[in-house]
Design a protein around this motif. Structure first.
Motif, PDB file in Angstrom:
ATOM      1  N   ILE A  95      -5.082  58.008  18.328  1.00 64.68           N
ATOM      2  CA  ILE A  95      -4.125  58.618  17.405  1.00 64.68           C
ATOM      3  C   ILE A  95      -3.378  59.815  17.973  1.00 64.68           C
ATOM      4  O   ILE A  95      -2.298  60.157  17.513  1.00 64.68           O
ATOM      5  CB  ILE A  95      -4.815  59.049  16.103  1.00 64.68           C
ATOM      6  CG1 ILE A  95      -5.882  60.123  16.386  1.00 64.68           C
ATOM      7  CG2 ILE A  95      -5.410  57.860  15.381  1.00 64.68           C
ATOM      8  CD1 ILE A  95      -6.392  60.827  15.149  1.00 64.68           C
ATOM      9  N   GLY A  96      -3.963  60.499  18.962  1.00 62.16           N
ATOM     10  CA  GLY A  96      -3.336  61.703  19.471  1.00 62.16           C
ATOM     11  C   GLY A  96      -4.372  62.676  19.981  1.00 62.16           C
ATOM     12  O   GLY A  96      -5.538  62.316  20.163  1.00 62.16           O
ATOM     13  N   TYR A  97      -3.959  63.908  20.198  1.00 59.28           N
ATOM     14  CA  TYR A  97      -4.840  64.851  20.873  1.00 59.28           C
ATOM     15  C   TYR A  97      -4.601  66.285  20.418  1.00 59.28           C
ATOM     16  O   TYR A  97      -3.592  66.609  19.785  1.00 59.28           O
ATOM     17  CB  TYR A  97      -4.637  64.769  22.385  1.00 59.28           C
ATOM     18  CG  TYR A  97      -3.254  65.206  22.843  1.00 59.28           C
ATOM     19  CD1 TYR A  97      -2.993  66.538  23.168  1.00 59.28           C
ATOM     20  CD2 TYR A  97      -2.205  64.300  22.935  1.00 59.28           C
ATOM     21  CE1 TYR A  97      -1.733  66.953  23.582  1.00 59.28           C
ATOM     22  CE2 TYR A  97      -0.940  64.705  23.336  1.00 59.28           C
ATOM     23  CZ  TYR A  97      -0.705  66.020  23.655  1.00 59.28           C
ATOM     24  OH  TYR A  97       0.543  66.444  24.048  1.00 59.28           O
ATOM     25  N   SER A  98      -5.548  67.115  20.777  1.00 56.27           N
ATOM     26  CA  SER A  98      -5.401  68.557  20.624  1.00 56.27           C
ATOM     27  C   SER A  98      -5.810  69.185  21.947  1.00 56.27           C
ATOM     28  O   SER A  98      -6.880  68.865  22.483  1.00 56.27           O
ATOM     29  CB  SER A  98      -6.286  69.085  19.488  1.00 56.27           C
ATOM     30  OG  SER A  98      -6.129  70.490  19.347  1.00 56.27           O
ATOM     31  N   SER A  99      -4.978  70.032  22.465  1.00 57.09           N
ATOM     32  CA  SER A  99      -5.271  70.640  23.752  1.00 57.09           C
ATOM     33  C   SER A  99      -6.389  71.665  23.643  1.00 57.09           C
ATOM     34  O   SER A  99      -6.638  72.241  22.589  1.00 57.09           O
ATOM     35  CB  SER A  99      -4.023  71.333  24.290  1.00 57.09           C
ATOM     36  OG  SER A  99      -4.282  71.966  25.518  1.00 57.09           O
ATOM     37  N   TYR A 100      -7.069  71.859  24.735  1.00 54.92           N
ATOM     38  CA  TYR A 100      -7.898  73.050  24.888  1.00 54.92           C
ATOM     39  C   TYR A 100      -6.989  74.163  25.401  1.00 54.92           C
ATOM     40  O   TYR A 100      -5.895  73.907  25.922  1.00 54.92           O
ATOM     41  CB  TYR A 100      -9.032  72.803  25.885  1.00 54.92           C
ATOM     42  CG  TYR A 100     -10.049  71.806  25.410  1.00 54.92           C
ATOM     43  CD1 TYR A 100     -11.022  72.158  24.475  1.00 54.92           C
ATOM     44  CD2 TYR A 100     -10.043  70.496  25.880  1.00 54.92           C
ATOM     45  CE1 TYR A 100     -11.959  71.240  24.027  1.00 54.92           C
ATOM     46  CE2 TYR A 100     -10.972  69.572  25.432  1.00 54.92           C
ATOM     47  CZ  TYR A 100     -11.929  69.947  24.511  1.00 54.92           C
ATOM     48  OH  TYR A 100     -12.842  69.039  24.064  1.00 54.92           O
ATOM     49  N   VAL A 101      -7.438  75.387  25.239  1.00 49.62           N
ATOM     50  CA  VAL A 101      -6.570  76.497  25.603  1.00 49.62           C
ATOM     51  C   VAL A 101      -7.384  77.636  26.208  1.00 49.62           C
ATOM     52  O   VAL A 101      -8.566  77.812  25.883  1.00 49.62           O
ATOM     53  CB  VAL A 101      -5.783  76.998  24.357  1.00 49.62           C
ATOM     54  CG1 VAL A 101      -6.736  77.612  23.324  1.00 49.62           C
ATOM     55  CG2 VAL A 101      -4.684  77.974  24.741  1.00 49.62           C
ATOM     56  N   LEU A 102      -6.749  78.376  27.089  1.00 52.00           N
ATOM     57  CA  LEU A 102      -7.352  79.563  27.703  1.00 52.00           C
ATOM     58  C   LEU A 102      -6.623  80.777  27.143  1.00 52.00           C
ATOM     59  O   LEU A 102      -5.403  80.895  27.288  1.00 52.00           O
ATOM     60  CB  LEU A 102      -7.205  79.505  29.227  1.00 52.00           C
ATOM     61  CG  LEU A 102      -8.272  80.223  30.069  1.00 52.00           C
ATOM     62  CD1 LEU A 102      -9.632  79.561  29.850  1.00 52.00           C
ATOM     63  CD2 LEU A 102      -7.902  80.170  31.550  1.00 52.00           C
TER      64      LEU A 102
END
Length: 324
Positions: free
Chosen positions: A120-127
């Protein structure tokens, strides 16, 4: 007599050949169980329930969500892989049990044990850094950590977890050294970051977004190739020339291996249509997720390529596989 026997055998064989297509044509004839290998209330569970609700009128049957948490998602994924391959037991999973956990845990499945249906899609990880950290852009952040190897720390969701492997995949290409500090999840990582116990927050977007809005954090680098409108100040990996090293938190649908192709095709079409509904789009937007609907073939290719890439990273940083 021989003629009669030949006729009976031919009839049986013909009936057998018709069973698959006929069963697929009638599918689904009863409710479908959707195993979610995560506890209720999290992002994976929210998306699973939303897409289950959206697909019910398309399939013409009830879709029952069954939470089976444990082993970082591997317990529920094992149940899906071992289920009867008839299309009545499916799994809505995030990528960690498929592409990350097999490098740190002994699991009872491989990519050949299940059939990808769609994603369905994604969510990024973040720094993210504290507001006073001496870098205002991803480029400045990279320059700073490369200039002082090993000085800085980043919190993550556990040894061998997806966030750690995603970060190390990028750091390896940059030639940078940042010390990982594992925590019990993104929420715990956020608390320790805000308490000054680690230099950088490394994790998913939802736990850190309120603190960005409150001016307590600045997020500079995403682990996705592209940017995310929820964090307009953060660069994607494309911005620093490392788009091919993307590792994100994504979600998809799997079925047991050997599920009839016609049933898989019907599921793929139905769930992809469900992902296009306005209500489901709104659910993803509220979670800061990026909708990227992929079919079975593309999802399968994503699983195998990510599994291989993260395996290389896990080996390079010495992640050891443990029995559950």
């Amino acid at each position: 007599m021989r003629g009669i026997l030949r006729g009976v055998v031919a009839g049986v064989l013909a009936a057998g050949l018709m069973t698959g297509p006929a069963a697929a044509q009638d599918y689904p004839a009863r409710p479908v169980t959707l195993i979610v290998p995560a506890p209720p209330g999290g992002g994976t569970d929210v998306f699973a329930r939303q897409i289950a609700e959206a697909v019910e009128p398309i399939l013409g049957q009830k879709v029952i969500v069954d939470n089976r948490a444990g082993g970082g998602g591997t317990v529920g994924t094992t149940l899906v892989s071992a289920a009867q391959p008839d299309g009545y037991t499916l799994g809505f999973v995030w990528n960690s049990p498929l592409t990350t956990s097999p490098h740190s845990l002994t699991v009872a499945y491989t990519p050949d044990s299940y059939a990808p249906v769609m994603s369905i899609g994604y969510s990024s990880y973040v720094l993210c850094a504290a507001p006073d950290f001496p870098a205002a852009t991803a480029k400045e952040l990279v320059e700073r950590i490369k200039a002082e190897p090993g000085k800085y720390t980043y919190g993550n969701d556990g040894i061998g977890g997806t966030m750690q492997l995603a970060a190390e995949r990028v750091f390896a290409k940059l030639g940078a050294k940042v010390r990982p500090v594992p925590f019990g999840g993104a929420g715990e990582t956020a608390r320790n970051f805000l308490g000054g116990h680690v230099t950088f927050y490394g994790g998913s977007l939802p736990p850190i977004l309120p603190h960005v809005a409150a001016g307590k954090a600045k997020c500079l680098l995403l682990t996705s190739a592209g940017r995310n409108p929820a964090l307009p100040q953060a660069s994607g990996l494309d911005d620093i020339g490392l788009g091919a090293e993307e590792t994100v938190l994504w979600w998809g649908l799997i079925a047991p291996a050997r599920t009839p192709p016609a049933v898989l095709a019907k599921l793929e079409k139905a769930f992809m249509a469900a992902a296009e509904t306005d209500r489901f789009k709104d659910a993803m937007n509220k979670q800061g997720a990026t909708r990227r609907v992929l079919g079975a073939r593309e999802t399968g290719a994503l699983i195998r390529s990510e599994l291989a890439a993260l395996g290389t990273v896990a080996k390079a940083i010495g992640v050891e596989r443990k029995a559950q």
